[in-house]
Design a protein around this motif. Structure first.
Motif, PDB file in Angstrom:
ATOM      1  N   PHE A   7       0.831  -1.203   0.000  1.00  0.00           N
ATOM      2  CA  PHE A   7       0.000   0.000   0.000  1.00  0.00           C
ATOM      3  C   PHE A   7       0.865   1.252   0.000  1.00  0.00           C
ATOM      4  O   PHE A   7       0.628   2.179  -0.758  1.00  0.00           O
ATOM      5  N   LYS A   8       1.885   1.262   0.851  1.00  0.00           N
ATOM      6  CA  LYS A   8       2.756   2.428   0.971  1.00  0.00           C
ATOM      7  C   LYS A   8       3.521   2.697  -0.309  1.00  0.00           C
ATOM      8  O   LYS A   8       3.834   3.842  -0.619  1.00  0.00           O
ATOM      9  N   SER A   9       3.818   1.666  -1.086  1.00  0.00           N
ATOM     10  CA  SER A   9       4.591   1.850  -2.308  1.00  0.00           C
ATOM     11  C   SER A   9       3.701   2.144  -3.516  1.00  0.00           C
ATOM     12  O   SER A   9       4.208   2.450  -4.584  1.00  0.00           O
ATOM     13  N   ASN A  10       2.390   2.097  -3.362  1.00  0.00           N
ATOM     14  CA  ASN A  10       1.468   2.313  -4.464  1.00  0.00           C
ATOM     15  C   ASN A  10       0.870   3.718  -4.358  1.00  0.00           C
ATOM     16  O   ASN A  10      -0.041   3.965  -3.578  1.00  0.00           O
ATOM     17  N   LYS A  11       1.372   4.665  -5.155  1.00  0.00           N
ATOM     18  CA  LYS A  11       0.940   6.058  -5.090  1.00  0.00           C
ATOM     19  C   LYS A  11      -0.548   6.208  -5.411  1.00  0.00           C
ATOM     20  O   LYS A  11      -1.255   6.973  -4.766  1.00  0.00           O
ATOM     21  N   ALA A  12      -1.047   5.480  -6.382  1.00  0.00           N
ATOM     22  CA  ALA A  12      -2.459   5.573  -6.757  1.00  0.00           C
ATOM     23  C   ALA A  12      -3.351   5.140  -5.590  1.00  0.00           C
ATOM     24  O   ALA A  12      -4.373   5.778  -5.318  1.00  0.00           O
TER      25      ALA A  12
END
Length: 61
Positions: A7-12
């Protein structure tokens, strides 16, 4: 890699979560007539901080 790391690495996903968080804050303030606005804001900030969505920090890669 855990689900929160993904989640933290997914900007969208982070952007969508911020929009949902803001919408929830608006709805709660609307329902309470703004009586608990400070408490709601504090809760929102704590939840976002735990998910790594601090608004004060620049976006992480």
């Amino acid at each position: 890699m855990g689900i929160l790391d993904k989640f933290k690495s997914n900007k969208a996903a982070r952007d969508k979560a911020k929009q949902a968080s803001d919408a929830a804050e608006r709805k709660l303030n609307e329902r309470t007539g703004g009586k608990y606005e400070q408490h709601i804001d504090t809760g929102q900030q704590q939840a976002e901080r735990r998910l790594g969505m601090d608004r004060d920090r620049p976006d992480q890669p």
